[in-house]
Design an enzyme around this catalytic site. Structure first.
Site, mmCIF file in Angstrom:
data_model
loop_
_atom_site.group_PDB
_atom_site.id
_atom_site.type_symbol
_atom_site.label_atom_id
_atom_site.label_comp_id
_atom_site.label_asym_id
_atom_site.label_seq_id
_atom_site.Cartn_x
_atom_site.Cartn_y
_atom_site.Cartn_z
ATOM 1 N N LYS A 148 0.699 -1.175 -0.022
ATOM 2 C CA LYS A 148 0.044 0.084 0.016
ATOM 3 C C LYS A 148 0.996 1.263 -0.060
ATOM 4 C CE LYS A 148 -1.351 2.673 3.318
ATOM 5 N NZ LYS A 148 -1.787 3.824 2.673
ATOM 6 N N SER A 200 6.370 7.701 9.653
ATOM 7 C CA SER A 200 6.808 8.381 10.720
ATOM 8 C C SER A 200 6.959 7.661 12.113
ATOM 9 C CB SER A 200 5.764 9.715 10.794
ATOM 10 O OG SER A 200 4.630 9.094 11.121
ATOM 11 N N GLU A 221 11.137 1.337 9.393
ATOM 12 C CA GLU A 221 12.096 2.257 9.023
ATOM 13 C C GLU A 221 11.410 3.734 9.198
ATOM 14 O OE1 GLU A 221 15.055 2.199 7.677
ATOM 15 O OE2 GLU A 221 15.287 -0.146 7.400
ATOM 16 N N CYS A 255 14.437 10.705 4.917
ATOM 17 C CA CYS A 255 14.554 10.267 6.220
ATOM 18 C C CYS A 255 15.888 10.614 6.699
ATOM 19 C CB CYS A 255 14.169 8.571 6.462
ATOM 20 S SG CYS A 255 15.040 7.828 5.108
ATOM 21 N N GLU A 352 11.826 16.621 14.014
ATOM 22 C CA GLU A 352 12.322 16.210 12.591
ATOM 23 C C GLU A 352 11.480 17.100 11.702
ATOM 24 O OE1 GLU A 352 10.553 12.679 10.548
ATOM 25 O OE2 GLU A 352 12.492 12.326 9.438
HETATM 26 P P1 NAD Z 1 3.076 8.413 7.728
HETATM 27 O O1 NAD Z 1 3.661 7.629 9.106
HETATM 28 O O2 NAD Z 1 2.314 9.456 7.886
HETATM 29 O O3 NAD Z 1 2.555 7.367 6.735
HETATM 30 C C1 NAD Z 1 3.376 6.294 6.271
HETATM 31 C C2 NAD Z 1 2.274 5.269 5.514
HETATM 32 O O4 NAD Z 1 1.587 4.766 6.775
HETATM 33 C C3 NAD Z 1 1.304 5.866 4.678
HETATM 34 O O5 NAD Z 1 1.237 4.847 3.674
HETATM 35 C C4 NAD Z 1 -0.152 5.948 5.609
HETATM 36 O O6 NAD Z 1 -1.226 5.784 4.891
HETATM 37 C C5 NAD Z 1 0.052 4.891 6.304
HETATM 38 N N1 NAD Z 1 -0.698 4.695 7.549
HETATM 39 C C6 NAD Z 1 -1.123 5.793 8.478
HETATM 40 N N2 NAD Z 1 -1.728 5.559 9.313
HETATM 41 C C7 NAD Z 1 -1.568 4.302 9.592
HETATM 42 C C8 NAD Z 1 -1.857 3.325 10.679
HETATM 43 N N3 NAD Z 1 -2.341 3.689 11.697
HETATM 44 N N4 NAD Z 1 -1.674 2.068 10.490
HETATM 45 C C9 NAD Z 1 -1.037 1.562 9.366
HETATM 46 N N5 NAD Z 1 -0.508 2.347 8.350
HETATM 47 C C10 NAD Z 1 -0.989 3.633 8.549
HETATM 48 O O7 NAD Z 1 4.661 8.932 7.120
HETATM 49 P P2 NAD Z 1 4.790 10.291 5.944
HETATM 50 O O8 NAD Z 1 4.258 11.149 6.349
HETATM 51 O O9 NAD Z 1 4.161 9.529 4.801
HETATM 52 O O10 NAD Z 1 6.537 9.835 5.797
HETATM 53 C C11 NAD Z 1 7.213 10.656 6.276
HETATM 54 C C12 NAD Z 1 7.980 10.067 7.473
HETATM 55 O O11 NAD Z 1 8.581 8.592 6.985
HETATM 56 C C13 NAD Z 1 9.079 10.749 7.975
HETATM 57 O O12 NAD Z 1 9.095 10.808 9.348
HETATM 58 C C14 NAD Z 1 10.340 10.099 7.286
HETATM 59 O O13 NAD Z 1 11.598 10.356 8.030
HETATM 60 C C15 NAD Z 1 9.799 8.809 7.355
HETATM 61 N N6 NAD Z 1 10.879 7.905 6.397
HETATM 62 C C16 NAD Z 1 11.534 7.084 7.088
HETATM 63 C C17 NAD Z 1 12.300 6.134 5.983
HETATM 64 C C18 NAD Z 1 13.316 5.226 6.666
HETATM 65 O O14 NAD Z 1 14.075 4.564 5.746
HETATM 66 N N7 NAD Z 1 13.904 5.338 7.904
HETATM 67 C C19 NAD Z 1 12.382 6.374 4.912
HETATM 68 C C20 NAD Z 1 11.611 7.351 4.389
HETATM 69 C C21 NAD Z 1 10.593 8.091 5.161
#
Ligand code: NAD
Length: 451
Positions: A148, A200, A221, A255, A352
């Site tokens: 997804k 996140s 991650e 990230c 962040e």
């Molecule tokens: P997010 O956590 O808001 O969303 C990520 C995904 O989770 C989306 O597909 C979202 O629809 C889904 N999601 C939301 N609520 C959920 C739930 N309750 N259960 C399961 N899935 C759910 O993150 P974002 O804003 O899309 O991305 C930015 C964040 O991602 C930043 O904090 C960034 O640092 C991190 N990130 C980490 C890495 C890494 O490799 N460590 C890489 C890229 C981004």
């Protein structure tokens, strides 16, 4: 879907409901037996075919990626190319049976078998790369997948699904677009054995809590607040261009971007000036314009969050050395912004930011810099910069992170593990460590005695 460079809707996307998720899981479960029994070489060959398909479709995928995500089209092309290279690299890692004991009496072997169905949930900042990495790890190790993408950037992932229909057997790769609730249903589903989540920290914690109900394996991650420590012996100008790119690439929405710069007081002013000069010459604009180096923030919610941090920074009395003013144009643009003389407890330093504003903080004593760099719940990565790489490496070893770089930041590869310490994650991706996260160890213990 909104193009972040214009703020205008340019496409519509379907959202899957619960019934469609259940169907996808059932299909993935049915396909698992056949897929896992294929020789690993056959799975590797199909993954390499996927890499070729990515490259064949690089131009059209890159344009779509830029339209929905915002990054410059050359970087979209790099992302797709890199996804191909990482896939080939991962699908070449041997997974041998490990012999733990082999003597006259007994032989104990450690095998690895697939988990079954892996659910993959991705964020919006690098939708192709962050989908393909966990996808390949799961497929190569014999699992089938339900994936997804983020509701902000589903289009190129759906396009990827369309392209992969001709590569993998039916049911092996299932891609569903949908909102946050679809992600939550995946974490709850009985038929999914593991969740590979990138996103996140806050959502990562929800994923882990929900996965506990079925004891699903999780790889998380999550976010970072990476510090770069710049020692007193560097050439500030030479270092500035490297620090700048590692901080502002994808407008800071990475990230493992540099999110705090700690500079020794001897080079502090010169480094600040060199970083500000880089910011002033940065070409900000629509990613589809080939001159653009830095695109918009991907979505309105994140744009407003970063603006809130910018306002807080201005109110705090910190010095904005470059950037900080919004361009008079539509779209979610914030130019690269360099901030000096900022309080260590401000939002920009503690949180962040995930956007194009970076603080430069002064230190006198290396121990103090290491303490401040580690004074955070995040622990994704960090870096130390010096004329003397060995001096820097000794300091890098004291960082509480998953990856500590010297004189570089943001380099990863298929054979090197990547992941976060502390609240930046759980488990690792890439390398044999990342592959093992998609498998269950199976001990076969043979007593060499005829019965
Ligand atoms: P997010 O956590 O808001 O969303 C990520 C995904 O989770 C989306 O597909 C979202 O629809 C889904 N999601 C939301 N609520 C959920 C739930 N309750 N259960 C399961 N899935 C759910 O993150 P974002 O804003 O899309 O991305 C930015 C964040 O991602 C930043 O904090 C960034 O640092 C991190 N990130 C980490 C890495 C890494 O490799 N460590 C890489 C890229 C981004």
């Amino acid at each position: 879907m909104i193009n972040p460079a214009t703020g205008v809707v340019f496409a519509r996307c379907p959202a899957a409901g619960k019934a469609q998720l259940e169907y996808a899981i059932a299909v993935a479960r049915r396909a698992a037996a056949d897929w896992s029994s294929k020789p690993i070489e056959e799975r590797a060959a199909l993954i390499k075919r996927m890499a070729a398909v990515l490259r064949e479709n690089q131009d059209s995928l890159a344009e779509l990626l830029t339209r929905e995500q915002g990054k410059p089209v050359s970087q979209s092309r790099d992302e797709i190319n890199r996804a191909g290279t990482q896939s080939e690299g991962m699908a070449s890692i041997p997974i041998p049976v490990e012999i733990l004991v082999d003597n006259a009496e007994r032989r104990i072997e450690l095998h690895y078998r697939p988990l079954g169905v892996v659910g993959i949930i991705t964020p919006w900042n690098a939708p192709i790369n962050l989908a393909v990495g966990p996808l390949v790890a799961a497929l190569y190790t014999g699992n089938t997948v339900v994936l997804k993408p983020s509701p902000y950037t589903p289009l190129c992932t759906l396009k990827l699904g369309e392209l992969l229909r001709d590569v993998f057997p039916s049911g092996v790769v299932n891609i569903l677009a949908g909102g946050d609730e679809l992600g939550q249903w995946m974490t709850e589903a009985q038929g999914i054995d593991k969740i590979s989540f990138t996103g996140s920290v806050a959502t990562g914690k929800k994923v882990m809590a929900s996965a506990a109900q079925t004891l699903k394996r999780v790889t998380l991650e999550l976010g970072g607040n990476d510090a770069a420590i710049v020692l007193d012996d560097v050439d500030p100008k030479a270092v500035a261009s490297k620090l700048f790119f590692a901080s502002f690439v994808n407008s800071g929405q990475v990230c493992m971007a540099i999110k705090r710069i700690y500079a020794h007081e001897r080079i502090y002013d010169a480094l600040c000036e060199a970083l500000a000069a880089e910011a002033r010459k940065a070409q900000v604009g629509d990613g589809l314009d080939p001159k653009t180096q830095y695109g918009p923030i991907q979505n309105k919610m994140q744009y407003e969050r970063v603006l809130g941090i910018l306002e807080d920074t201005k109110r705090s009395g910190a010095r904005i050395l470059a950037g900080g003013e919004l361009p008079a144009r539509p779209g979610y643009f914030i130019p690269p912004t360099i901030v000096a003389n900022i309080d260590e407890h401000s939002r920009l330093v503690r949180e962040e930011q995930f956007g194009p504003i970076v603080p430069v903080l002064k230190f006198r004593d290396v121990d103090d810099a290491v303490r401040r760099a580690n004074d955070t719940r995040y622990g994704l990565a960090g870096s130390v910069w010096s004329h003397d790489p060995e001096r820097a490496a000794a300091i890098a070893a004291r960082l509480e992170v998953g990856t500590a770089w010297v004189n570089q930041h943001r380099t990863t590869s298929a054979t090197v593990p990547f992941g976060g310490a502390k609240e930046s994650g759980m488990g690792r991706q890439y390398s044999i460590l990342g592959l093992k996260e998609n498998m269950e160890p199976l001990v076969i213990s043979v007593l060499k005695q005829a019965m």
